[in-house]
Design a protein around this motif. Structure first.
Motif, short mmCIF file in Angstrom:
data_model
loop_
_atom_site.label_atom_id
_atom_site.label_comp_id
_atom_site.label_asym_id
_atom_site.label_seq_id
_atom_site.Cartn_x
_atom_site.Cartn_y
_atom_site.Cartn_z
N SER A 121 14.83 -57.77 13.73
CA SER A 121 15.26 -59.05 13.17
C SER A 121 15.84 -58.83 11.79
N PHE A 122 16.71 -59.74 11.38
CA PHE A 122 17.39 -59.63 10.10
C PHE A 122 16.42 -59.94 8.96
N VAL A 123 16.35 -59.02 7.97
CA VAL A 123 15.43 -59.22 6.84
C VAL A 123 16.16 -59.24 5.50
N GLY A 124 17.47 -59.29 5.55
CA GLY A 124 18.25 -59.36 4.30
C GLY A 124 18.10 -58.11 3.46
N LEU A 125 17.82 -58.32 2.17
CA LEU A 125 17.71 -57.19 1.23
C LEU A 125 16.28 -56.70 1.03
N ASP A 126 15.37 -57.11 1.91
CA ASP A 126 13.96 -56.75 1.73
C ASP A 126 13.75 -55.24 1.72
N ASN A 127 14.45 -54.53 2.64
CA ASN A 127 14.29 -53.07 2.67
C ASN A 127 14.76 -52.43 1.37
N TYR A 128 15.84 -52.93 0.82
CA TYR A 128 16.36 -52.36 -0.44
C TYR A 128 15.41 -52.66 -1.60
N ARG A 129 14.86 -53.89 -1.62
CA ARG A 129 13.90 -54.24 -2.69
C ARG A 129 12.66 -53.36 -2.59
N GLU A 130 12.17 -53.17 -1.37
CA GLU A 130 10.98 -52.32 -1.19
C GLU A 130 11.26 -50.88 -1.60
N ALA A 131 12.45 -50.38 -1.23
CA ALA A 131 12.78 -48.99 -1.57
C ALA A 131 12.87 -48.79 -3.08
N LEU A 132 13.49 -49.74 -3.77
CA LEU A 132 13.64 -49.59 -5.22
C LEU A 132 12.31 -49.71 -5.94
N ASN A 133 11.30 -50.31 -5.30
CA ASN A 133 9.96 -50.41 -5.89
C ASN A 133 8.99 -49.38 -5.31
N ASP A 134 9.50 -48.46 -4.50
CA ASP A 134 8.66 -47.46 -3.84
C ASP A 134 8.54 -46.23 -4.74
N SER A 135 7.36 -46.02 -5.32
CA SER A 135 7.19 -44.88 -6.23
C SER A 135 7.34 -43.55 -5.50
N ALA A 136 6.94 -43.51 -4.21
CA ALA A 136 7.08 -42.27 -3.44
C ALA A 136 8.54 -41.89 -3.27
N MET A 137 9.42 -42.90 -3.11
CA MET A 137 10.84 -42.61 -2.99
C MET A 137 11.38 -42.01 -4.29
#
Length: 313
Positions: free
Chosen positions: A71-87
């Motif tokens: 399902s479409f989640v918009g920019l949620d994946n990008y927001r999570e990635a930018l706040n992911d310390s492991a990334m």
């Protein structure tokens, strides 16, 4: 006067005819050439353009590895990635590896090329020895150096009388991967430098000798300036390749992220998210972020090169 009038009438007509002929030739050339490049364009679209577009689409969804029920989640994946310390940690490992490899491989490739270019005896053997490791598959090179670095039985410690835990201590794990990468990939940059050295005219060195320049001055004032463009190319290619660190690190660490996650690169973390955690949508968003970083580095290199060329004019 009559001749001038005739020329005035005939010249534009000839120009129109020539332009029409050129247009026809271009169309015929495109039609014929188009068939030659069509297979490449088809494969390029199938294996590059389509996966890229598919990845962009998936990055806006919560797709899993099965591909069902996304399902479409918009920019949620990008927001999570930018706040992911492991990334960011993984990106830091890739950047650290790049900072270690690029200067070392550039200097080492230049020195090896100078040696192979100036040595008189056994020139072909030196060139073969320096370039041959680059022909090995990454898994072969990584497995070989994994054995060399193994504590207790590894040849590296035995040769130098060390007891260093190269592959099990986070202080040495990345250094072991850097040494492996230098040995394995320096042959490509060596070949570029060697070809560039052979293109430098001999009369420049002969004129410098007549002016009393020693070997060091000839390198500083002739060789290095003449190799400036190839050095820029080597640095750019090595930066782009080093940021994509993956295969040799994964194989040497037995498909683990290394001691205390110290060797987990950005590509490895993205793969873990997609194929271990089954979060294909999130992994796609990370891939797009990484693509933007790589593209920014490439564009920055092009801008620097253009500014330097304009400055030398």
């Amino acid at each position: 006067m009559m001749a001038t009038s005739a020329q005035t009438v005939v010249a534009p007509a000839r120009a129109k005819t020539a332009a029409a002929s050129a247009t026809v030739r271009r169309k015929q050339g495109f039609q014929h050439g188009g068939w030659f490049i069509a297979p490449f364009l088809a494969l390029f679209a199938l294996f590059v353009i389509w996966p890229l577009l598919r990845g962009v689409y998936l990055s806006f969804t919560d797709a899993n590895i099965s591909g069902e029920g996304a399902s479409f989640v918009g920019l949620d994946n990008y927001r999570e990635a930018l706040n992911d310390s492991a990334m960011w940690d993984a990106l830091g490992h890739s950047a650290y590896f790049t900072l270690l490899v690029v200067p070392c491989i550039t200097v080492l490739a230049f020195l090896l090329a100078m040696l192979a270019h100036n040595i008189e005896r056994g020139k072909w053997l030196w060139r073969l020895c320096f370039f041959a490791p680059f022909l090995l598959p990454s898994t072969v090179a990584a497995n070989m150096w994994q054995w060399l670095f193994t504590q207790g039985i590894g040849l590296f410690n035995e040769t130098f009388g060390l007891t260093t835990p190269w592959l099990t201590d986070k202080s040495y794990a990345m250094l072991a991967i850097v040494i492996t990468t230098l040995w394995w990939t320096v042959g490509f940059s060596f070949l570029l430098y060697l070809a560039a050295l052979q293109g430098i005219p001999d009369h420049l060195y002969e004129a410098a000798k007549l002016d009393g320049a020693n070997a060091w001055h000839r390198i500083i004032h002739i060789t290095l300036p003449m190799l400036r463009n190839i050095t820029g190319l080597v640095i750019a290619l090595q930066i782009l390749a080093s940021l994509q660190l993956f295969d040799q690190a994964v194989v040497m660490m037995d498909f683990s992220p290394g001691p205390e996650l110290s060797t987990r690169s950005f590509v490895q973390y993205t793969l873990e998210q997609g194929f271990t955690s089954y979060r294909v949508g999130y992994a796609s968003a990370m891939s797009i972020i990484f693509f933007v970083i790589i593209a920014a580095v490439a564009l920055a290199r092009m801008a620097l090169l253009r500014n330097r060329e304009e400055g030398t004019r």
